[in-house]
Design a protein around this motif. Structure first.
Motif, PDB file in Angstrom:
ATOM      1  N   LEU A 101     -29.986 -67.344  25.359  1.00  0.00           N
ATOM      2  CA  LEU A 101     -29.032 -66.701  25.364  1.00  0.00           C
ATOM      3  C   LEU A 101     -27.467 -66.065  25.791  1.00  0.00           C
ATOM      4  N   ARG A 102     -27.960 -66.272  26.963  1.00  0.00           N
ATOM      5  CA  ARG A 102     -26.803 -65.730  28.009  1.00  0.00           C
ATOM      6  C   ARG A 102     -25.829 -67.067  28.099  1.00  0.00           C
ATOM      7  N   ALA A 103     -26.589 -68.288  27.933  1.00  0.00           N
ATOM      8  CA  ALA A 103     -26.401 -69.719  28.113  1.00  0.00           C
ATOM      9  C   ALA A 103     -24.993 -69.636  27.210  1.00  0.00           C
ATOM     10  N   SER A 104     -24.914 -69.190  25.906  1.00  0.00           N
ATOM     11  CA  SER A 104     -24.065 -69.079  24.801  1.00  0.00           C
ATOM     12  C   SER A 104     -23.146 -68.179  24.805  1.00  0.00           C
ATOM     13  N   VAL A 105     -24.305 -66.562  25.703  1.00  0.00           N
ATOM     14  CA  VAL A 105     -22.673 -65.670  25.826  1.00  0.00           C
ATOM     15  C   VAL A 105     -22.387 -65.572  27.331  1.00  0.00           C
ATOM     16  N   GLY A 106     -20.975 -65.616  27.783  1.00  0.00           N
ATOM     17  CA  GLY A 106     -20.630 -65.673  29.207  1.00  0.00           C
ATOM     18  C   GLY A 106     -20.396 -63.747  29.425  1.00  0.00           C
ATOM     19  N   MET A 107     -20.456 -63.191  30.693  1.00  0.00           N
ATOM     20  CA  MET A 107     -20.437 -62.400  31.119  1.00  0.00           C
ATOM     21  C   MET A 107     -18.567 -61.848  32.467  1.00  0.00           C
ATOM     22  N   VAL A 108     -17.328 -61.649  32.438  1.00  0.00           N
ATOM     23  CA  VAL A 108     -17.077 -61.415  33.275  1.00  0.00           C
ATOM     24  C   VAL A 108     -17.025 -60.042  34.006  1.00  0.00           C
ATOM     25  N   PHE A 109     -17.219 -59.434  34.828  1.00  0.00           N
ATOM     26  CA  PHE A 109     -17.756 -58.491  35.472  1.00  0.00           C
ATOM     27  C   PHE A 109     -15.619 -57.161  35.924  1.00  0.00           C
ATOM     28  N   GLN A 110     -16.225 -56.381  36.112  1.00  0.00           N
ATOM     29  CA  GLN A 110     -15.302 -55.496  36.527  1.00  0.00           C
ATOM     30  C   GLN A 110     -15.102 -55.437  38.441  1.00  0.00           C
ATOM     31  N   LYS A 111     -15.968 -56.510  38.577  1.00  0.00           N
ATOM     32  CA  LYS A 111     -15.704 -56.433  40.417  1.00  0.00           C
ATOM     33  C   LYS A 111     -15.486 -58.005  40.517  1.00  0.00           C
ATOM     34  N   PRO A 112     -14.677 -59.053  40.882  1.00  0.00           N
ATOM     35  CA  PRO A 112     -15.530 -60.360  40.779  1.00  0.00           C
ATOM     36  C   PRO A 112     -16.715 -60.941  42.102  1.00  0.00           C
ATOM     37  N   ASN A 113     -17.375 -61.557  41.229  1.00  0.00           N
ATOM     38  CA  ASN A 113     -19.172 -61.180  41.985  1.00  0.00           C
ATOM     39  C   ASN A 113     -18.889 -62.570  42.044  1.00  0.00           C
ATOM     40  N   PRO A 114     -18.180 -63.809  43.444  1.00  0.00           N
ATOM     41  CA  PRO A 114     -19.330 -64.704  42.788  1.00  0.00           C
ATOM     42  C   PRO A 114     -19.724 -65.129  44.146  1.00  0.00           C
ATOM     43  N   PHE A 115     -20.694 -66.031  43.689  1.00  0.00           N
ATOM     44  CA  PHE A 115     -21.732 -66.950  43.898  1.00  0.00           C
ATOM     45  C   PHE A 115     -21.317 -66.631  45.586  1.00  0.00           C
ATOM     46  N   PRO A 116     -21.794 -66.187  47.219  1.00  0.00           N
ATOM     47  CA  PRO A 116     -21.397 -66.354  48.437  1.00  0.00           C
ATOM     48  C   PRO A 116     -21.912 -67.901  48.302  1.00  0.00           C
ATOM     49  N   LYS A 117     -21.568 -69.036  47.766  1.00  0.00           N
ATOM     50  CA  LYS A 117     -21.015 -70.754  47.692  1.00  0.00           C
ATOM     51  C   LYS A 117     -20.091 -70.678  48.150  1.00  0.00           C
ATOM     52  N   SER A 118     -20.389 -71.755  47.679  1.00  0.00           N
ATOM     53  CA  SER A 118     -18.770 -73.204  47.852  1.00  0.00           C
ATOM     54  C   SER A 118     -18.603 -72.890  46.442  1.00  0.00           C
ATOM     55  N   ILE A 119     -17.001 -73.148  46.413  1.00  0.00           N
ATOM     56  CA  ILE A 119     -16.290 -72.876  45.218  1.00  0.00           C
ATOM     57  C   ILE A 119     -16.263 -73.723  43.886  1.00  0.00           C
ATOM     58  N   TYR A 120     -17.304 -75.225  44.444  1.00  0.00           N
ATOM     59  CA  TYR A 120     -17.975 -76.302  43.772  1.00  0.00           C
ATOM     60  C   TYR A 120     -18.906 -76.102  43.360  1.00  0.00           C
ATOM     61  N   ASP A 121     -19.793 -75.484  43.695  1.00  0.00           N
ATOM     62  CA  ASP A 121     -21.168 -74.475  43.519  1.00  0.00           C
ATOM     63  C   ASP A 121     -21.329 -73.402  42.343  1.00  0.00           C
ATOM     64  N   ASN A 122     -19.728 -72.533  42.717  1.00  0.00           N
ATOM     65  CA  ASN A 122     -20.154 -71.615  42.016  1.00  0.00           C
ATOM     66  C   ASN A 122     -20.200 -71.743  40.593  1.00  0.00           C
TER      67      ASN A 122
END
Lengths: 270, 580
Positions: A101-122
């Motif tokens: 389900l989540r593969a077809s329903v993306g979500m963006v949260f209140q606070k930006p929560n990028p993974f602590p990885k490179s931009i590319y890997d994110n």
């Protein structure tokens, strides 16, 4: 799409039926440890448009949003009942795998929560775990497309290896949006995506939302009525766990039918 | 509009308390600073004293002797085979080497003392050298062996009080009927006689005071107690009188004995020990400890005094004389103590080393790391991320927290009962030690890991879940890497604790004298071994004085190990943190 829910007519009568229905909810109720958080919400959300959920804090709009990608599953003591269909497929069912389900329903949260990885890997993380790219080149392509769609490519193309957390707040939020659209979802849920951003970054995100509307069904929860008015085509007003009013955005803001909506948008409470 | 706030009064009120607020802040800072300073000071004293105590153990005085590896002594069968070489009489070889240095020594008792300059265990070392190089048979080989531990301490100046006095006159010595008569052209012995007379008188006074005290005490007592006290008073008084009589010169001669400082006269390869001092300060009677008694008006001679009386020290005058002679002849070298690192434990301090304990510690820690870290981390992962929250998991959590507070010796008992008695694993083995220490470390690792997992922000989990990662992917791709520094820190704390643990190993037989180091490998896991803290404990209990320094040296080695361990942890932490 066949509309076999009579109740839907009540709320969807204003849409003019231009767009097909993407998300159809019927009698969705949510309890947190026995406490009712959402009360029999039924709503039809059209595809390729922006739908805004507004309402005072604790009114259940975020709760409803989390039903759409089953994020409530991760909350201890949450119980969701009722029917929720995306493209006619039931979502709120044990048999449905939340991962799919989540593969077809993306979500963006209140606070930006990028993974602590490179931009590319994110950006590449989603496509990688779902096996969407068969080669390094294909993955590069997906990452570039997603970053371009998110309007971030120009700013980060020369430093894809930098950590995602090194970007500014607005850039991080666009990175997170890029991460969400990298797996090409059908629905994008945004939970107050601009509340932690300054006006300039907010403007960019809003612009981006407007562009993304061409391809995705976007549902945005916001506390800013101006934002709802600016970006959305349809607006739903929630109050005390109830869906009070749902209709075209102009109608809600210029001609609310319910006195509670009227009070809220004129700033008398909330 | 009427009640505008009176800004001046607010400012006054603030100012009134301002000084007090700042004072409180200063007080707190000073308290903190002094606490830190006190801690640093104590640490410095501790480290300083350990280093001062331990440093001497890092060097050793060695006898460097030419040994005649005669074929008839060493190669009994005459075929140069290993079996034949193993039957060789290497102790004879060593004895002959040391006798060659002092050919005059012939009395049985003197010979036994002479052979006491080194430990007989060295003959095994000599055999090992010959076995490694059989071509040495029939040649003269320069063999190095550590000198006896007490003499090593003597040479390091840590065993006796001694001094070398200035001499002015020319020395003459002649053997006569009642010993050797020593004469100096100047009153070189005058100071010594005065010192010794004072010493004797002071001791006599002490005895007299104690006799008086005993007599006074007897007045308050009755019956046999009174008689005992009176008897003691009488005995002490007699001792004092005896002492004074000795100090009083008889016909101008002060008699020396083993309870008084030893005075040695060294000249031209001869060493004489003074037995009587003349009141004129120029003459003395003596006995020969080394070389010929005849000395004819020599200007270059040494007056060497060992203030610690012979009866109160572990080395005899004779041993000191031999040692000094060997040192003069260049037969003693002061080297880095390789035995400390190349040898396992030994009854003889000079041959005792930490290798066995170090290897034992390494093997034990390998088992502990291999078991407690993965098991602990995965347990914590399961409990924190997967397990349902109910009464049962609550019970498990409470029990894990309690286990962290269980006295470590209880784990030792458990190890004895389960691993040794029930599973039949060998005693004293690093395998069992590692298992026991793993049990002890597990709660620490689990608690630290859970805390580290809890500290990972929920937003990261949500982010991963929202792009469709499964629970396990979320945990292993995002949560665990973020928690890694915290997990590492917790694990290192647990492992450092295990590295310094003695009590649980007591129960499984790792507190034992083990003279062979285990091999660093799989088979070493089941060989008898001991660990560093246990070695320190055993040595601190050692009868020989030389173990004192070795205890401190072993503590330094353990500290170095710990610092290395923590350094590795810090390095790993940095690496993980940099990656993210």
């Amino acid at each position: 799409m066949p509309d076999n829910h009579p109740q839907a007519q009540i709320y969807d009568s204003h849409s003019g039926g231009e767009r097909p229905i993407k998300v159809a909810a019927r009698d969705v109720c949510v309890e947190y440890n026995g406490k009712q958080a959402l009360n029999h919400v039924s709503i039809d959300i059209p595809d390729r448009s922006v739908t805004a959920f507004i309402g005072p804090s604790g009114c259940g709009k975020s709760t409803f949003l989390r039903c759409l990608n089953r994020m409530n599953d991760t909350i201890e003591g949450a119980r969701v009942t009722g029917s929720l269909k995306i493209d006619g497929r039931e979502v709120n069912d044990r048999a449905v795998d939340p991962v799919v389900l989540r593969a077809s329903v993306g979500m963006v949260f209140q606070k930006p929560n990028p993974f602590p990885k490179s931009i590319y890997d994110n950006v590449a993380y989603g496509p990688r775990i779902h096996g969407l790219a068969l080669s390094k080149n294909a993955l590069d392509g997906i990452v570039e497309t997603a970053l371009r769609k998110a309007g971030l490519w120009e700013e980060v193309s020369d430093r894809l290896a930098d950590p995602g957390t090194s970007l500014s707040g607005g850039q991080q939020q666009r990175l997170v949006i890029a991460r969400a659209i990298a797996i090409n979802p059908e629905v994008i849920l945004m939970d107050e995506p601009c509340s932690a951003l300054d006006p300039i970054a907010t403007a960019k995100i809003e612009e981006l939302i407007d562009e993304l509307r061409e391809n995705y069904c976007i549902i945005i929860v916001t506390h800013s009525m101006q934002q709802a008015a600016r970006v959305s085509q349809k607006t739903a007003f929630f109050h005390m766990g109830n869906l009070v009013e749902f209709g075209p955005t102009e109608d809600i803001f210029t001609n609310p039918r319910d006195p509670r909506t009227q009070d809220y948008i004129t700033g008398r409470f909330g | 509009m009427t009640d505008t706030p009176d800004t001046t009064s607010i400012r006054d009120a603030v100012n009134q308390h301002l000084a007090r607020r700042y004072r409180a802040e200063t007080r707190f800072q000073l308290a903190g600073l002094s606490a830190v300073a006190a801690a640093v000071g104590i640490l410095a004293v501790l480290l300083g004293s350990i280093i001062a105590q331990g440093l001497p153990a890092f060097t050793v005085h060695q006898l460097v002797l030419p040994v005649q590896l005669n074929a008839e002594l060493v190669d009994r069968e005459g075929d140069g085979s290993e079996a034949s070489l193993r039957r060789g009489s290497y102790s004879r070889v060593l004895q002959e080497a040391i006798r060659a240095e002092f050919p005059d020594v012939s009395a049985r008792r003197d010979l036994r003392n002479l052979f006491g300059l080194y430990t007989p265990l060295n003959s095994t070392r000599l055999m090992d050298e010959v076995l490694a190089r059989p071509e040495l048979v029939g040649t003269t080989h320069t063999f190095r062996m550590p000198i006896a531990d007490d003499l090593d301490l003597y040479l390091k100046g840590r065993l006796v009080e001694d001094r070398t006095l200035d001499t002015a006159g020319a020395l003459t010595a002649q053997a006569g009927e009642d010993g050797v008569l020593v004469q100096s052209s100047e009153p070189d012995f005058a100071g010594l006689s005065a010192d010794i007379t004072d010493l004797v008188n002071a001791e006599a006074r002490l005895l007299e005071t104690r006799a008086e005290q005993a007599r006074l005490r007897s007045e308050d007592l009755t019956g046999t107690e009174r008689e005992d006290a009176l008897f003691e008073a009488g005995r002490l008084a007699a001792d004092a009188a005896d002492m004074r009589a000795r100090a009083a010169t008889q016909d101008g001669w002060l008699v020396l004995n083993a309870d008084l400082p030893s005075i040695l006269v060294e000249a031209n390869g001869t060493t004489l020990r003074l037995t009587e001092l003349s009141s004129d300060g120029r003459r003395a009677r003596a006995e020969t400890l080394l070389g010929e008694a005849e000395i004819d008006a020599r200007e270059d001679w040494t007056l060497y005094v060992v203030d610690t009386p012979e009866s109160r020290r572990r080395v005899s005058d004779q041993a000191i004389v031999w040692t000094r002679a060997l040192s003069d002849r260049g037969r003693i070298s002061h080297d880095f103590n390789t035995y400390l690192f190349a040898n396992a434990d030994s009854r003889e301090p000079e041959l005792a080393g930490v290798k066995g304990a170090l290897y034992g510690s390494i093997l034990t820690m390998l088992i502990t790391v291999a078991l407690s870290v993965p098991v602990g981390v995965f347990t914590a992962l399961y409990l924190e991320e997967y397990a349902p929250k109910n009464r049962f998991t609550d019970l498990i959590e409470v029990n894990i927290n309690n286990l962290a507070a269980v006295p470590s010796i209880v784990f030792g008992l458990l190890g004895l009962a389960v691993f040794i008695n029930a599973f039949g694993l060998p005693r004293s083995a690093p395998l069992v030690g590692g298992l026991v220490l793993s049990l002890m470390t597990l709660p620490t690792v689990i608690i630290a890991t859970r805390a580290a997992l809890k500290a990972v922000p929920a937003s990261i989990r949500q982010a991963a879940l929202a792009v469709g990662a499964s629970k396990t992917q979320t945990v292993f791709h995002h949560v665990l890497p973020l928690a890694a520094p915290g997990i590492l820190t917790g694990s290192i704390i647990g492992l450092a604790q295990a590295l310094g643990e003695t009590a649980p190993l007591l129960m499984i037989g790792m507190v034992a004298f083990i003279a062979d180091a285990p091999t660093l490998g799989l088979e070493g896991l089941t060989q008898p071994a001991t660990v560093m803290p246990v070695q320190i404990f055993l040595w601190s209990d050692g009868a020989e004085r030389a173990f004192e320094a070795r205890t401190a040296a072993a503590i330094l080695v353990l500290l170095a190990l710990m610092i290395g361990f923590n350094g590795l942890a810090i390095y790993l932490r940095r690496r993980f943190e940099r990656r993210w």
